[in-house]
Write an enzyme that holds these catalytic residues in place. Structure first.
Site, PDB file in Angstrom:
ATOM      1  N   ALA A  13       0.830  -1.201   0.000  1.00 56.01           N
ATOM      2  CA  ALA A  13       0.000   0.000   0.000  1.00 56.01           C
ATOM      3  C   ALA A  13       0.865   1.251   0.000  1.00 56.01           C
ATOM      4  O   ALA A  13       2.055   1.193   0.298  1.00 56.01           O
ATOM      5  CB  ALA A  13      -0.911  -0.019   1.225  1.00 56.01           C
ATOM      6  N   CYS A  14       0.237   2.361  -0.314  1.00 52.78           N
ATOM      7  CA  CYS A  14       0.892   3.673  -0.305  1.00 52.78           C
ATOM      8  C   CYS A  14       1.590   3.867   1.036  1.00 52.78           C
ATOM      9  O   CYS A  14       0.983   3.582   2.063  1.00 52.78           O
ATOM     10  CB  CYS A  14      -0.167   4.751  -0.517  1.00 52.78           C
ATOM     11  SG  CYS A  14       0.430   6.436  -0.447  1.00 52.78           S
TER      12      CYS A  14
END
Lengths: 75, 159
Positions: A13-14
């Site tokens: 994820a970011c």
């Protein structure tokens, strides 16, 4: 396409995809092509903006079964 | 890419979610090749605390402050839906499922990306922190150091 290096950041994820992309491209030469494989739906906007800012070219992209692949040429 | 740009983040809050936002931006900015500094002041200093108990010479008030505040980012509460500590437990479970980096991981990654972690000396003293309680590779500075970076900076945030 002549891919110099490919990284698989699926599931991450970011901000990991962009952090890993930056790390990978740092090791390449100008004109080399980096392939980035990700499942992050935000990656398209992220990588587009990042490549533009850093002077790299986003050559192509594709989406298949929620997996996104990007090809970035180092500028 | 010409001259490198800079991002300066002030982390004032001691909430897990806000620290997470700050450190995601810090890591992103480092990926943008910015010179990145995170200035920790007041409750944000807790993000820099080591997680165990550290022996240090302290007065009574300092000891009390130390006990009342979270030892490290992992022990921080949420700014919303904290529910007496249940909220952080739930969000960490969801984060694991989504493979999201935890705040301690983000801090470590920021250090690996050469993000400059700064502790505000004045609030370090005020809250009674000793250097041995805080992470090792950080610097101590004041408002002028922040302004020195920020006046020529490109991104400036107060979180």
């Amino acid at each position: 396409m002549n891919v110099t290096k490919s990284i698989d950041v699926k599931g991450l994820a970011c901000p990991m995809p962009i952090v890993q992309t930056k790390k990978a491209i740092k090791e390449l030469q100008t004109q080399d092509v980096l392939e980035v494989v990700t499942t992050d739906a935000g990656a398209k906007a992220d990588l587009t903006a990042w490549a533009k800012s850093q002077g790299h070219a986003l050559l192509d992209e594709k989406e298949e079964n929620d997996v996104f692949t990007f090809w970035i040429q180092k500028g | 890419m010409t001259e490198s740009k800079s991002t300066n983040i002030i982390l004032f809050s001691g909430d897990y979610d806000k620290a997470m936002a700050a450190y995601i931006i810090a890591n992103g900015a480092a990926a943008y090749d910015h010179k990145v500094t995170v200035f920790h002041t007041f409750w944000g200093l807790n993000a820099l605390r080591k997680d165990g108990k550290v022996e240090a010479q302290k007065g009574m008030l300092e000891k009390m402050f130390g006990k009342m505040m979270p030892r490290g980012a992992d022990k921080m509460g949420l700014s919303n839906m904290n529910m007496a500590g249940l909220g952080p437990k739930m969000i960490k479970k969801v984060m694991k499922k989504h493979n999201t980096s935890t705040v301690p991981e983000l801090i470590e990654m920021a250090q690996m990306q050469d993000v400059n972690l700064v502790a505000c000396q004045m609030t370090v003293d005020l809250l009674g922190f000793k250097k041995e309680e805080l992470l090792d590779d950080i610097t101590y500075a004041g408002v002028a150091a922040y302004l020195g970076e920020a006046e020529d900076g490109n991104v400036s945030l107060f979180i």
